[in-house]
Design a protein around this motif. Structure first.
Motif, short mmCIF file in Angstrom:
data_model
loop_
_atom_site.label_atom_id
_atom_site.label_comp_id
_atom_site.label_asym_id
_atom_site.label_seq_id
_atom_site.Cartn_x
_atom_site.Cartn_y
_atom_site.Cartn_z
N PRO A 108 -2.88 -8.31 2.21
CA PRO A 108 -2.16 -9.01 1.15
C PRO A 108 -0.88 -9.62 1.72
O PRO A 108 -0.12 -8.92 2.38
CB PRO A 108 -1.85 -7.91 0.13
N SER A 109 -0.70 -10.89 1.48
CA SER A 109 0.44 -11.60 2.06
C SER A 109 0.63 -12.90 1.31
O SER A 109 -0.35 -13.55 0.94
CB SER A 109 0.16 -11.89 3.54
N SER A 157 -3.20 -13.98 -0.64
CA SER A 157 -2.11 -13.98 -1.63
C SER A 157 -2.71 -13.78 -3.01
O SER A 157 -3.87 -14.11 -3.23
CB SER A 157 -1.37 -15.32 -1.55
N ILE A 158 -1.93 -13.22 -3.93
CA ILE A 158 -2.43 -13.18 -5.31
C ILE A 158 -1.66 -14.15 -6.21
O ILE A 158 -1.85 -14.15 -7.42
CB ILE A 158 -2.43 -11.76 -5.92
N GLY A 159 -0.84 -15.00 -5.63
CA GLY A 159 -0.14 -15.99 -6.44
C GLY A 159 1.24 -16.27 -5.86
O GLY A 159 1.69 -15.59 -4.96
N TYR A 161 4.51 -15.82 -6.06
CA TYR A 161 5.68 -15.05 -6.46
C TYR A 161 5.91 -13.97 -5.41
O TYR A 161 5.05 -13.70 -4.58
CB TYR A 161 5.48 -14.42 -7.84
N LEU A 163 6.55 -10.18 -4.08
CA LEU A 163 6.30 -8.76 -4.36
C LEU A 163 6.99 -7.94 -3.28
O LEU A 163 7.36 -8.46 -2.23
CB LEU A 163 4.80 -8.47 -4.34
N1 5OB Z 1 2.92 -12.43 -3.16
N2 5OB Z 1 0.73 -12.34 -3.11
C1 5OB Z 1 1.78 -12.98 -3.61
C2 5OB Z 1 1.21 -11.34 -2.31
C3 5OB Z 1 2.60 -11.39 -2.33
C4 5OB Z 1 3.36 -10.47 -1.62
C5 5OB Z 1 2.71 -9.53 -0.85
C6 5OB Z 1 1.33 -9.48 -0.83
C7 5OB Z 1 0.57 -10.38 -1.55
O1 5OB Z 1 3.36 -8.58 -0.08
C8 5OB Z 1 4.72 -8.60 0.06
#
Ligand code: 5OB
Length: 275
Positions: A108-109, A157-159, A161, A163
């Protein structure tokens, strides 16, 4: 399907024991294991991070604990594992371990393609998923590069923003993927009738009472006319998608004349709709 998660906060993932996912784990449909990265450190302070070469704010996750954790997972062992399940010999019997290719390593990044339902479907076919939850500013690039020799490496990535780490992102992806595995969801029909399955948002839904605080359920839903109800629902889906997520319209195909007429009322969505 086997899912391994590596994190410095394994307790974070405890929520996966609840609800449908937890049930799938209990039934042996999902073999889910969470590993504590600190179990793969050997200094007094179980150090997992250090300052970045070249300077800059924040800390970087060290390569070696990650390599050891991932090697451990490749070996199929169970050291450092907080088994979310109690395996109790539960074996569905039908899946041979990894006659397929390399396990998929999801990192996840924010620097990855954005996860979506299409990717969830693709991943739900895999035999073995591994999630590497980074914290701090990220993981030493060398161990990421090294991992590509042993895994099908997928930054994700999940979007758009920020995290604090990959744990929540991993949970999002694990939930989206595992509910697509046969046997995880009780009623498979609810899989196909879902927002994002066919590119349209869902129609509005109602239950009893038919009148609530002076608000009535749309009359057509009480009519018993199934054809008319289906048309009404599709119209609401088209309308809602055009209003709330016009970006989704560009991806749609299989629209008929009536569909396009409904969408025609929404000027903004209009020209993005495929013929
Ligand atoms: N922001 N997807 C969106 C993500 C992210 C931050 C992450 C991991 C996945 O880690 C810091």
């Amino acid at each position: 399907m086997k899912i391994d998660v590596v994190s410095i906060f394994p307790e974070y993932l405890a929520g996966l024991q609840l609800s449908l996912i937890g049930k799938a784990v209990d039934q042996g449909v999902l073999d889910l294991n969470v590993h504590d990265l600190r179990d793969f450190t050997f200094d007094r302070h179980n150090t997992v991070d250090d300052s970045p070469y070249g300077g800059g704010a924040g800390m970087v996750m060290k390569a070696e604990p990650w390599a050891l954790a991932l090697e451990h997972i490749l070996g199929g062992g169970s050291l450092g594992t907080t088994s979310v399940e109690q395996t109790d010999g539960a074996d569905t019997g039908d899946k041979e371990p990894a006659a397929a290719g390399k396990p998929i390593l999801i990192v996840p990044s924010p620097a990855g393609p954005v996860f979506n339902q299409r990717i969830a479907e693709e991943l739900s076919d895999a035999d073995h998923l591994v999630f590497a939850c980074g914290r701090y500013e990220g993981i030493d690039q060398r161990v990421i590069d090294w991992s590509a020799e042993h895994f099908d490496l997928r930054p994700m990535s999940i979007g758009d923003y920020v995290l604090n780490g990959g744990e929540v992102a991993s949970m999002v992806m694990i939930e989206a993927v595992s509910r697509l595995i046969p046997g995880v969801i009780g009623n498979p029909e609810s899989l196909t009738e879902e927002s994002h399955e066919d590119g349209l948002l869902e129609y509005p839904i109602y239950t009893k009472p038919a009148s609530w605080r002076d608000r009535d359920v749309p009359e057509i839903l009480l009519s018993g006319n199934h054809g008319a109800i289906a048309r009404w629902r599709r119209d609401r889906r088209l309308e809602r998608t055009a209003e709330v997520r016009p970006d989704l319209l560009a991806e749609l195909n299989g629209l008929d004349k009536h569909d396009r007429a409904v969408l025609g009322r929404f000027e903004s969505g209009d020209d993005s709709v495929k013929e």
